[in-house]
Design an enzyme around this catalytic site. Structure first.
Site, PDB file in Angstrom:
ATOM      1  N   HIS A   7     -18.255  -2.747  51.510  1.00 23.66           N
ATOM      2  CA  HIS A   7     -19.235  -3.681  51.536  1.00 23.66           C
ATOM      3  C   HIS A   7     -18.797  -5.004  50.724  1.00 23.66           C
ATOM      4  O   HIS A   7     -17.793  -4.762  49.898  1.00 23.66           O
ATOM      5  CB  HIS A   7     -20.446  -2.817  50.818  1.00 23.66           C
ATOM      6  CG  HIS A   7     -20.357  -2.608  49.682  1.00 23.66           C
ATOM      7  ND1 HIS A   7     -20.121  -1.254  49.100  1.00 23.66           N
ATOM      8  CD2 HIS A   7     -20.818  -3.190  48.416  1.00 23.66           C
ATOM      9  CE1 HIS A   7     -20.104  -1.028  47.910  1.00 23.66           C
ATOM     10  NE2 HIS A   7     -20.500  -2.425  47.281  1.00 23.66           N
ATOM     11  N   HIS A  78     -19.335  -9.078  44.282  1.00 27.21           N
ATOM     12  CA  HIS A  78     -18.191  -8.131  44.283  1.00 27.21           C
ATOM     13  C   HIS A  78     -17.768  -7.651  45.722  1.00 27.21           C
ATOM     14  O   HIS A  78     -18.525  -7.831  46.472  1.00 27.21           O
ATOM     15  CB  HIS A  78     -18.232  -6.694  43.212  1.00 27.21           C
ATOM     16  CG  HIS A  78     -19.376  -5.872  43.680  1.00 27.21           C
ATOM     17  ND1 HIS A  78     -20.429  -5.830  43.286  1.00 27.21           N
ATOM     18  CD2 HIS A  78     -19.319  -4.924  44.460  1.00 27.21           C
ATOM     19  CE1 HIS A  78     -21.322  -5.110  43.867  1.00 27.21           C
ATOM     20  NE2 HIS A  78     -20.518  -4.132  44.391  1.00 27.21           N
ATOM     21  N   GLU A 129     -14.470  -3.409  43.450  1.00 29.33           N
ATOM     22  CA  GLU A 129     -14.952  -2.001  43.451  1.00 29.33           C
ATOM     23  C   GLU A 129     -14.333  -1.139  44.314  1.00 29.33           C
ATOM     24  O   GLU A 129     -13.927  -1.323  45.263  1.00 29.33           O
ATOM     25  CB  GLU A 129     -16.420  -2.062  43.703  1.00 29.33           C
ATOM     26  CG  GLU A 129     -16.819  -0.656  43.614  1.00 29.33           C
ATOM     27  CD  GLU A 129     -18.657  -0.679  44.178  1.00 29.33           C
ATOM     28  OE1 GLU A 129     -18.988  -1.388  44.712  1.00 29.33           O
ATOM     29  OE2 GLU A 129     -19.022   0.361  43.830  1.00 29.33           O
TER      30      GLU A 129
HETATM   31 CO    CO Z   1     -20.706  -2.180  45.282  1.00 28.22          CO
END
Ligand code: CO
Length: 136
Positions: A7, A78, A129
Site C-alpha cells: 500500500h 509512507h 514500511e
Molecule cells: Co502502512
C-alpha cells in the site's frame, strides 16, 4: 527479498473530502475504520494491483497530527512493501546502515501482521514500511 507493493499511505486533513474525491473518480473506497492502537482512522482504496490507505488522526496523540502540521494539505506518509521474512529483512536492511524506527523489533501493523519501519532519513526521504506477507 521484496514482494509486492502492499500500500501507499496518504495522510489527509479532511477524510470525508478525500473519500468523496476518490469516489468521484471511480475508486473503490471502503468505509472508515478506526485503529485506536495506531491513532488513525483508515479508509482503504482498493486497486487491481495495490491499495491506498487514507490516514486521518484519531486521538490527541496520533502520529499523523505532526505530519499534517508540517503538510497541511496532506501528503504521502509512507509506502509499504511485503516481505516473506520480516526478521531477515530487518537484519538485512539494518546491516546496510538504515535505522529502524522504535525498538527495531517487528510490531503488529495496521493489518495485524508484523511490520518494521525504516527511518526516512536513511531511505532517501521516504518512510518505508516492511510487512510480513501471510505465509502461503
Ligand atoms: Co502502512
Amino acid at each position: 527479498m521484496l514482494g509486492p507493493l502492499n500500500h501507499i499511505a496518504i495522510a489527509v486533513p479532511d477524510l470525508a473530502g478525500a473519500v468523496a474525491l476518490y469516489g468521484k473518480i471511480g475508486a473503490m473506497v471502503s468505509p472508515p475504520h478506526d485503529l485506536p492502537e495506531h491513532g488513525v482512522t483508515v479508509v482503504f482504496i482498493q486497486f487491481l494491483n495495490t491499495k491506498i490507505e487514507l490516514l486521518y488522526p484519531l486521538g490527541e496523540d496520533s502520529p499523523i497530527r505532526s505530519f499534517l502540521a508540517k503538510n497541511p494539505s496532506g501528503g504521502i506518509h509512507h509506502i509499504c512493501f511485503e516481505v516473506d521474512d520480516i526478521h531477515a529483512t530487518g537484519r538485512k536492511v539494518s546491516g546496510l546502515g538504515v535505522r529502524m524506527l522504535g525498538s527495531g523489533n517487528p510490531k503488529a501493523g495496521a493489518h495485524g501482521l508484523p511490520v518494521l519501519f525504516a527511518h526516512p532519513a536513511d531511505f532517501f526521504g521516504t518512510l518505508v514500511e516492511f510487512e510480513q506477507a501471510i505465509a502461503t
